[in-house]
Scaffold this active site. Sequence first.
Site, short mmCIF file in Angstrom:
data_model
loop_
_atom_site.label_atom_id
_atom_site.label_comp_id
_atom_site.label_asym_id
_atom_site.label_seq_id
_atom_site.Cartn_x
_atom_site.Cartn_y
_atom_site.Cartn_z
N ASP A 137 -8.35 -5.20 -8.03
CA ASP A 137 -9.15 -3.98 -7.85
C ASP A 137 -10.24 -3.97 -8.91
O ASP A 137 -10.03 -4.44 -10.04
CB ASP A 137 -8.27 -2.74 -7.98
CG ASP A 137 -7.34 -2.56 -6.79
OD1 ASP A 137 -7.72 -2.95 -5.67
OD2 ASP A 137 -6.23 -2.02 -6.98
N ASP A 155 -10.05 -2.22 0.45
CA ASP A 155 -9.59 -0.83 0.53
C ASP A 155 -10.65 0.07 1.16
O ASP A 155 -10.33 0.97 1.95
CB ASP A 155 -9.23 -0.30 -0.86
CG ASP A 155 -8.11 -1.09 -1.52
OD1 ASP A 155 -7.26 -1.64 -0.80
OD2 ASP A 155 -8.09 -1.13 -2.77
#
Length: 176
Positions: A137, A155
């Site tokens: 991330d 995402d």
Amino acid sequence: MASTTSRSARPARRNNKASGNTTPLLWMAFALLVVVLDQFFKIVIVRTFTYGESRPVTRFFNLVLVYNKGAAFSFLADAGGWQRWFFTGLGLVVGAFIVWLLYRHTGQKLFCFAVSLILGGAVGNVVDRVVYGHVIDFLDFYVRNYHWPAFNVADCAITVGAVLLIVDELRRVRKH
């Protein structure tokens, strides 16, 4: 005994394949583009950041490098390792189901666009889990000291795809 129901009295089935001129392969190619973009940005971040490093971009957005061994919002991140394979398997099952949906509903462009985004995002995160053992991330949005959990391009694709699925369903319901 012959059926008393006439052919015209039966509800018409929607032909999901007839409308539009797209193919499942086109939608899968779009999903692959999402995977490629996701992996490209992750590789750039991994090569230019150290773990935990954060670089401000604006007053509300940083680029960071963090790892997520769990699911959304780090759900089950500390579960002991089994979650890596659980979420990998789940992503593969969801991916297979979406491919089936693409073949079944090819003519529904918004629907196929939405599930292609979800497919690309799911596969992008599955690649991370298989290759690295965690999801990479790097997008960190915040207000003052409150930081939204970091996330990635995959995402974003999953989220936008889910919103578009809702929009598609609302439009479909409104027509009836």
